[in-house]
Scaffold this motif. Structure first.
Motif: not given
Length: 124
Positions: A45-51, A103-118
Motif C-alpha cells: 500500500r502506498e501514499f497517494v494524497a493527503h489533506i 506521524g508522517e502524512y505519507y505513512d500508513t501507520r499514521s492512519y487509524g481508520s480505513w475504508g474497505q477500498g475500491i
C-alpha cells in the motif's frame, strides 16, 4: 468509531478521469487530516494524497502530482479524489483513511481508520 465508504471507482481507458468519494459516518472527521492510499497487484500500500483538516494543505505522491486533486467537504463529512489523465500504472485498490496521530502524512501507520477500498482499473 468512524466508518469510511469509498465510491466512484471502476474501469476507464488511459487518459480518462474518475472521481472517488469517501463518505464518513459514525462521527465527524472535519477535525482530522485525511488521506488516500492505493495498493496495486503484488505491491505494498502506498501514499497517494493527503489533506489537512481545514483543507488548506495538500500533499501528493510524485507519481500523481499534477494529475490528481484531493479535496474535502466537511459539511458532508466527505473527501474526494479527482483523478485525471489516468495511466495503466494507476490501476489499484484505492483506500481513504483518517489520520489518527501526528506521524508522517505519507505513512500508513499514521492512519487509524480505513475504508474497505475500491477498485480502479485503467486499460491501455
Amino acid at each position: 468509531q468512524v466508518q469510511l465508504v469509498e465510491s466512484g471507482g471502476g474501469l476507464v481507458q488511459a487518459g480518462g478521469s474518475l472521481r472517488l468519494s469517501c463518505a464518513a459516518s459514525g462521527r465527524t472527521v472535519s477535525s482530522y487530516p485525511m488521506g488516500w492510499f492505493r495498493q496495486g497487484p503484488g505491491k505494498e500500500r502506498e501514499f497517494v494524497a493527503h489533506i489537512s483538516a481545514g483543507g488548506t494543505i495538500r500533499k501528493y505522491a510524485e507519481s500523481v502530482k499534477g494529475r490528481f486533486t484531493i479535496s474535502r467537504y466537511n459539511a458532508n463529512n466527505t473527501v474526494f479524489l479527482q483523478m485525471n489523465s489516468l495511466k495503466p500504472e494507476d490501476t489499484a485498490i484505492y483506500y481513504c483513511a483518517v489520520q489518527g496521530n501526528s506521524g508522517e502524512y505519507y505513512d500508513t501507520r499514521s492512519y487509524g481508520s480505513w475504508g474497505q477500498g475500491i477498485q480502479v482499473t485503467v486499460s491501455s
